[in-house]
Design a protein around this motif. Structure first.
Motif, PDB file in Angstrom:
ATOM      1  N   ARG A 202       0.827  -1.212   0.000  1.00  0.00           N
ATOM      2  CA  ARG A 202       0.000   0.000   0.000  1.00  0.00           C
ATOM      3  C   ARG A 202       0.862   1.264   0.000  1.00  0.00           C
ATOM      4  N   THR A 203       1.999   1.197   0.653  1.00  0.00           N
ATOM      5  CA  THR A 203       2.847   2.390   0.768  1.00  0.00           C
ATOM      6  C   THR A 203       3.529   2.735  -0.548  1.00  0.00           C
ATOM      7  N   ILE A 204       3.581   1.798  -1.488  1.00  0.00           N
ATOM      8  CA  ILE A 204       4.248   2.070  -2.769  1.00  0.00           C
ATOM      9  C   ILE A 204       3.251   2.046  -3.931  1.00  0.00           C
ATOM     10  N   GLY A 205       1.958   2.057  -3.602  1.00  0.00           N
ATOM     11  CA  GLY A 205       0.945   2.145  -4.649  1.00  0.00           C
ATOM     12  C   GLY A 205       0.528   0.836  -5.274  1.00  0.00           C
ATOM     13  N   VAL A 289      -1.519 -10.987  -4.376  1.00  0.00           N
ATOM     14  CA  VAL A 289      -2.076 -10.560  -5.660  1.00  0.00           C
ATOM     15  C   VAL A 289      -2.481  -9.096  -5.590  1.00  0.00           C
ATOM     16  N   ASN A 290      -2.053  -8.336  -6.586  1.00  0.00           N
ATOM     17  CA  ASN A 290      -2.482  -6.952  -6.771  1.00  0.00           C
ATOM     18  C   ASN A 290      -3.655  -6.984  -7.754  1.00  0.00           C
ATOM     19  N   ILE A 291      -4.849  -6.681  -7.255  1.00  0.00           N
ATOM     20  CA  ILE A 291      -6.061  -6.744  -8.072  1.00  0.00           C
ATOM     21  C   ILE A 291      -6.285  -5.368  -8.694  1.00  0.00           C
ATOM     22  N   THR A 318      17.364  -2.910  -5.198  1.00  0.00           N
ATOM     23  CA  THR A 318      18.189  -2.117  -4.277  1.00  0.00           C
ATOM     24  C   THR A 318      17.363  -1.442  -3.190  1.00  0.00           C
ATOM     25  N   GLY A 319      16.056  -1.330  -3.400  1.00  0.00           N
ATOM     26  CA  GLY A 319      15.185  -0.700  -2.413  1.00  0.00           C
ATOM     27  C   GLY A 319      13.771  -0.613  -2.939  1.00  0.00           C
ATOM     28  N   LEU A 320      12.889  -0.009  -2.147  1.00  0.00           N
ATOM     29  CA  LEU A 320      11.472   0.060  -2.510  1.00  0.00           C
ATOM     30  C   LEU A 320      11.236   0.918  -3.751  1.00  0.00           C
ATOM     31  N   GLU A 321      12.069   1.929  -3.954  1.00  0.00           N
ATOM     32  CA  GLU A 321      11.878   2.778  -5.130  1.00  0.00           C
ATOM     33  C   GLU A 321      12.115   1.981  -6.411  1.00  0.00           C
ATOM     34  N   ALA A 322      13.194   1.215  -6.428  1.00  0.00           N
ATOM     35  CA  ALA A 322      13.494   0.384  -7.601  1.00  0.00           C
ATOM     36  C   ALA A 322      12.422  -0.687  -7.789  1.00  0.00           C
ATOM     37  N   LEU A 323      11.934  -1.249  -6.689  1.00  0.00           N
ATOM     38  CA  LEU A 323      10.867  -2.239  -6.755  1.00  0.00           C
ATOM     39  C   LEU A 323       9.600  -1.632  -7.343  1.00  0.00           C
ATOM     40  N   ILE A 325       9.277   0.906  -9.394  1.00  0.00           N
ATOM     41  CA  ILE A 325       9.459   1.125 -10.837  1.00  0.00           C
ATOM     42  C   ILE A 325       9.235  -0.177 -11.602  1.00  0.00           C
ATOM     43  N   GLN A 326       9.778  -1.278 -11.064  1.00  0.00           N
ATOM     44  CA  GLN A 326       9.614  -2.566 -11.738  1.00  0.00           C
ATOM     45  C   GLN A 326       8.163  -3.037 -11.692  1.00  0.00           C
ATOM     46  N   LEU A 327       7.491  -2.823 -10.561  1.00  0.00           N
ATOM     47  CA  LEU A 327       6.092  -3.238 -10.453  1.00  0.00           C
ATOM     48  C   LEU A 327       5.219  -2.497 -11.457  1.00  0.00           C
ATOM     49  N   GLN A 328       5.529  -1.252 -11.720  1.00  0.00           N
ATOM     50  CA  GLN A 328       4.783  -0.511 -12.727  1.00  0.00           C
ATOM     51  C   GLN A 328       4.994  -1.146 -14.106  1.00  0.00           C
ATOM     52  N   LYS A 329       6.215  -1.556 -14.386  1.00  0.00           N
ATOM     53  CA  LYS A 329       6.496  -2.251 -15.645  1.00  0.00           C
ATOM     54  C   LYS A 329       5.762  -3.589 -15.702  1.00  0.00           C
ATOM     55  N   ASP A 330       5.719  -4.271 -14.556  1.00  0.00           N
ATOM     56  CA  ASP A 330       5.007  -5.551 -14.496  1.00  0.00           C
ATOM     57  C   ASP A 330       3.515  -5.353 -14.781  1.00  0.00           C
ATOM     58  N   LYS A 331       2.957  -4.291 -14.223  1.00  0.00           N
ATOM     59  CA  LYS A 331       1.539  -4.020 -14.461  1.00  0.00           C
ATOM     60  C   LYS A 331       1.285  -3.733 -15.930  1.00  0.00           C
ATOM     61  N   GLU A 332       2.165  -2.956 -16.535  1.00  0.00           N
ATOM     62  CA  GLU A 332       2.018  -2.653 -17.958  1.00  0.00           C
ATOM     63  C   GLU A 332       2.107  -3.930 -18.792  1.00  0.00           C
TER      64      GLU A 332
END
Length: 342
Positions: A202-205, A289-291, A318-323, A325-332
């Motif tokens: 939740r803290t990273i969207g 799961v992110n719904i 390396t940290g939550l910020e990098a994670l 960014i990757q999660l946004q790519k995963d969602k796309e």
């Protein structure tokens, strides 16, 4: 389909057409045998019966071996068999006492006296009774005595079933859920309950529902990110259903917990994570799961996840910020997948 959790609950039939097996996965190979069973029951004006066992015999005979994992839970298996048109499913508790019956006692007590078998469809390598000493020849000899016929499943078909089961497990452990679905004939799924997590997502969207799978014997796919659909029951006025017909068609609805009349099964798109969350030095293996487009509180809710495509392996960032960014790519990537199959 009628389900019985003990042989004593089953009322002997006049014309039972029977097959026996664990049928884990109920994949294409199993389905061929089961369709053969159902067709035979129709032509013989009888009733189709599947005799299966729970727990899996190997869990009782070799309890120290924790490596055996099942593609289906017993409830998932029952739902698939129901859709295939089976009349009766007998889930026999497998115990050491049951396994210690002589082949003769097993045939008489179980197949003849309890079930009323008139025809049995079985593999050439089927073994039963104490020390698995009973075989196809024993069944055929007993059939002449008790008045039932035996139909042998071709050796190649039995080989295909064994190979398919092995390949499905290997594919799932490697994360290749698409290949597993090709063998199964339907998407692999996990059924579980939403439990509270540490809410880091939740803290990273990217809020996630943490899934607890009660059945410890259930096979869980390899670590990584997956495109999934999520099914759950809601009161009909609360949430609109997913309207993507292509994805809806891929869903296999669960009925292990039937909804009340004012509830409706809904389906949503999302991305699932399996792994130990190395970026935050996680200590346990999680299923999350992110719904997409969803913000309801669903703690305690039973949900089903259908695994459609593997996206990537688990990685330590390396940290939550990098994670993030990757999660946004995963969602796309997940949304692109759904777009490609729509």
């Amino acid at each position: 389909m009628k389900i019985y959790h003990n042989l004593s609950d089953f009322k002997k039939l006049n014309n039972a057409i029977v097959t026996i097996g664990t049928f884990d996965g109920v994949h294409f190979g199993h389905q061929k045998i089961i369709k053969q069973l159902v067709e035979k029951a129709k032509t013989a004006h009888g009733e189709s019966v599947i005799l299966t066992f729970f727990p899996h015999p190997r869990m009782i005979i070799d309890p120290e071996n924790q490596e055996l994992k099942m593609i289906n839970t017993i409830n998932e298996k029952a739902e698939i068999l129901k859709r295939l048109g089976v009349d009766h499913l007998i889930i026999t508790p497998f115990t050491r006492d049951f396994s210690n019956q002589s082949p003769e006692d097993y045939i008489k007590n179980t197949l003849v006296d309890n079930i009323g078998t008139k025809h049995i469809i079985i593999g050439y390598d089927h073994r039963f009774g104490k020390d698995r000493s009973g075989n196809l020849a024993d069944l055929k000899a007993a059939g002449l005595h008790f008045g039932f016929t035996v139909e042998e499943i071709a050796e190649q078909d039995i080989h295909d079933v064994a190979v398919s089961s092995t390949k499905i497990r290997q594919a799932l452990l490697a994360g290749d859920v698409s290949l597993a679905a090709d063998y199964l004939g339907y998407p692999f799924s996990i059924f579980g309950r939403v439990i509270k997590g540490d809410k880091i997502g939740r803290t990273i969207g990217f809020p996630t529902a943490n899934i607890f799978v009660e059945e410890t014997y259930k096979l869980i796919p390899g670590d990584g990110i997956y495109a999934v659909t999520v099914e759950m029951n809601f009161k009909s006025e609360v949430i609109s259903p997913m309207t993507d017909d292509k994805i809806s068609d891929s869903i296999i609805s669960f009925t292990s917990k039937l909804p009340a009349s004012d509830f409706q099964l809904r389906a949503f798109k999302g991305m699932a994570y399996i792994g130990q969350r190395p970026t935050i030095n996680g200590m346990t293996r999680n299923i999350e799961v992110n719904i997409f487009d969803f913000n309801e509180e669903i703690y305690g809710q039973d949900i089903k996840m259908n695994f459609l495509k593997f996206l990537r392996h688990d990685v330590k960032f390396t940290g939550l910020e990098a994670l993030t960014i990757q999660l946004q790519k995963d969602k796309e990537a997940t949304l692109a997948y759904f777009e490609s199959v729509s």
